[in-house]
Write a protein that holds these residues in place. Sequence first.
Motif, PDB file in Angstrom:
ATOM      1  N   LEU A 106       1.362  -0.788   0.060  1.00 24.54           N
ATOM      2  CA  LEU A 106       0.333  -0.032  -0.209  1.00 24.54           C
ATOM      3  C   LEU A 106       1.265   1.000   0.313  1.00 24.54           C
ATOM      4  O   LEU A 106       0.684   2.056  -1.080  1.00 24.54           O
ATOM      5  CB  LEU A 106      -1.085   0.225   1.233  1.00 24.54           C
ATOM      6  CG  LEU A 106      -1.860   0.946   1.377  1.00 24.54           C
ATOM      7  CD1 LEU A 106      -2.862   0.425   0.077  1.00 24.54           C
ATOM      8  CD2 LEU A 106      -2.298   1.710   2.654  1.00 24.54           C
ATOM      9  N   TYR A 107       1.794   1.316   1.168  1.00 30.33           N
ATOM     10  CA  TYR A 107       2.484   2.487   0.777  1.00 30.33           C
ATOM     11  C   TYR A 107       3.269   2.562  -0.194  1.00 30.33           C
ATOM     12  O   TYR A 107       4.258   3.829  -0.607  1.00 30.33           O
ATOM     13  CB  TYR A 107       3.587   2.765   2.374  1.00 30.33           C
ATOM     14  CG  TYR A 107       2.538   2.779   3.245  1.00 30.33           C
ATOM     15  CD1 TYR A 107       2.394   4.568   3.678  1.00 30.33           C
ATOM     16  CD2 TYR A 107       1.778   2.300   4.119  1.00 30.33           C
ATOM     17  CE1 TYR A 107       1.473   4.610   4.457  1.00 30.33           C
ATOM     18  CE2 TYR A 107       1.129   2.578   5.207  1.00 30.33           C
ATOM     19  CZ  TYR A 107       0.637   3.519   5.370  1.00 30.33           C
ATOM     20  OH  TYR A 107      -0.139   4.066   6.227  1.00 30.33           O
ATOM     21  N   THR A 108       4.379   2.043  -0.361  1.00 33.28           N
ATOM     22  CA  THR A 108       5.320   1.698  -1.685  1.00 33.28           C
ATOM     23  C   THR A 108       4.309   1.831  -3.249  1.00 33.28           C
ATOM     24  O   THR A 108       5.088   3.218  -3.771  1.00 33.28           O
ATOM     25  CB  THR A 108       5.312   0.203  -2.190  1.00 33.28           C
ATOM     26  OG1 THR A 108       6.666  -0.142  -0.679  1.00 33.28           O
ATOM     27  CG2 THR A 108       6.729   1.267  -3.441  1.00 33.28           C
ATOM     28  N   ALA A 109       3.032   1.817  -3.514  1.00 32.46           N
ATOM     29  CA  ALA A 109       2.461   1.993  -4.100  1.00 32.46           C
ATOM     30  C   ALA A 109       1.896   3.702  -3.802  1.00 32.46           C
ATOM     31  O   ALA A 109       1.990   4.444  -4.976  1.00 32.46           O
ATOM     32  CB  ALA A 109       0.830   1.924  -4.271  1.00 32.46           C
ATOM     33  N   SER A 110       1.057   3.695  -2.768  1.00 39.78           N
ATOM     34  CA  SER A 110       1.120   5.967  -2.929  1.00 39.78           C
ATOM     35  C   SER A 110       2.036   6.530  -3.056  1.00 39.78           C
ATOM     36  O   SER A 110       1.784   7.575  -3.181  1.00 39.78           O
ATOM     37  CB  SER A 110       0.642   5.628  -0.970  1.00 39.78           C
ATOM     38  OG  SER A 110       1.505   5.098  -0.621  1.00 39.78           O
ATOM     39  N   ILE A 111       3.070   5.980  -2.162  1.00 40.55           N
ATOM     40  CA  ILE A 111       4.350   6.902  -2.047  1.00 40.55           C
ATOM     41  C   ILE A 111       5.257   7.126  -3.719  1.00 40.55           C
ATOM     42  O   ILE A 111       5.312   8.131  -4.148  1.00 40.55           O
ATOM     43  CB  ILE A 111       5.911   6.252  -1.164  1.00 40.55           C
ATOM     44  CG1 ILE A 111       5.141   6.615   0.510  1.00 40.55           C
ATOM     45  CG2 ILE A 111       7.230   7.207  -1.729  1.00 40.55           C
ATOM     46  CD1 ILE A 111       6.108   5.295   0.605  1.00 40.55           C
TER      47      ILE A 111
END
Length: 220
Positions: A106-111
């Motif tokens: 999730l955070y890799t995608a959002s960042i």
Amino acid sequence: MSESVPPVEGITVAELAIKLRKYFDTVYGANIFLVIGTVIASYWMIIFATATVFNLFESLTFWLGALILMWVLIPFSIRLVPYPSPIKTASIVKKLSAWVLPFIILYTASISLILSKDPLLTDMGKTLNMGGAGWYLAVTLGLLLNHFVWEKQAYNKGQILAKPFLISGVFMLATSPAVYYFGHLDIGMGNILAVGLMLLGYGIAAFISIRKAYRWLQGE
């Protein structure tokens, strides 16, 4: 000459020990939700207060640091409150993957979206993490993954009497639209709602699990 173990109300001592082990594993597992949930919720409330006072809601570095620190806090909390035996039977790789993978993905995608040069993609990345929506969804996915990684198997084998990971995961999944909605209206209120709903979901899961264990022990 050895003597046989006398039955206790039609149940041998060995059978009673197994029955009690299943009961206590279920009840203890349910209480873990309340303990770990309180620790994590308290942590995020402190983070939200800090972000509000020092105006850090737009700081990517601050939130990344908060996320990394949380992964130090969780193992510490787990060491204070050991898991019951059914959870211990699951491999450490499976348990860590079930919790860590949702956050990484999730955070890799959002960042990646936030750091892109496309304004539309940047807005999508910010939306993904707005008002607690990002971590709330990650926790939700972690709960559901843990259910399918070990809880479902333990339940089917009769090692536990309830499925708190599934109950809380489904509850949080159903309430995630509200977190997104509040987050768009006000980031701070979105985060507060996310914490409140997470604790409520944990409380419901613990209550149902303890009640099922008690009724099972009573033979109802």
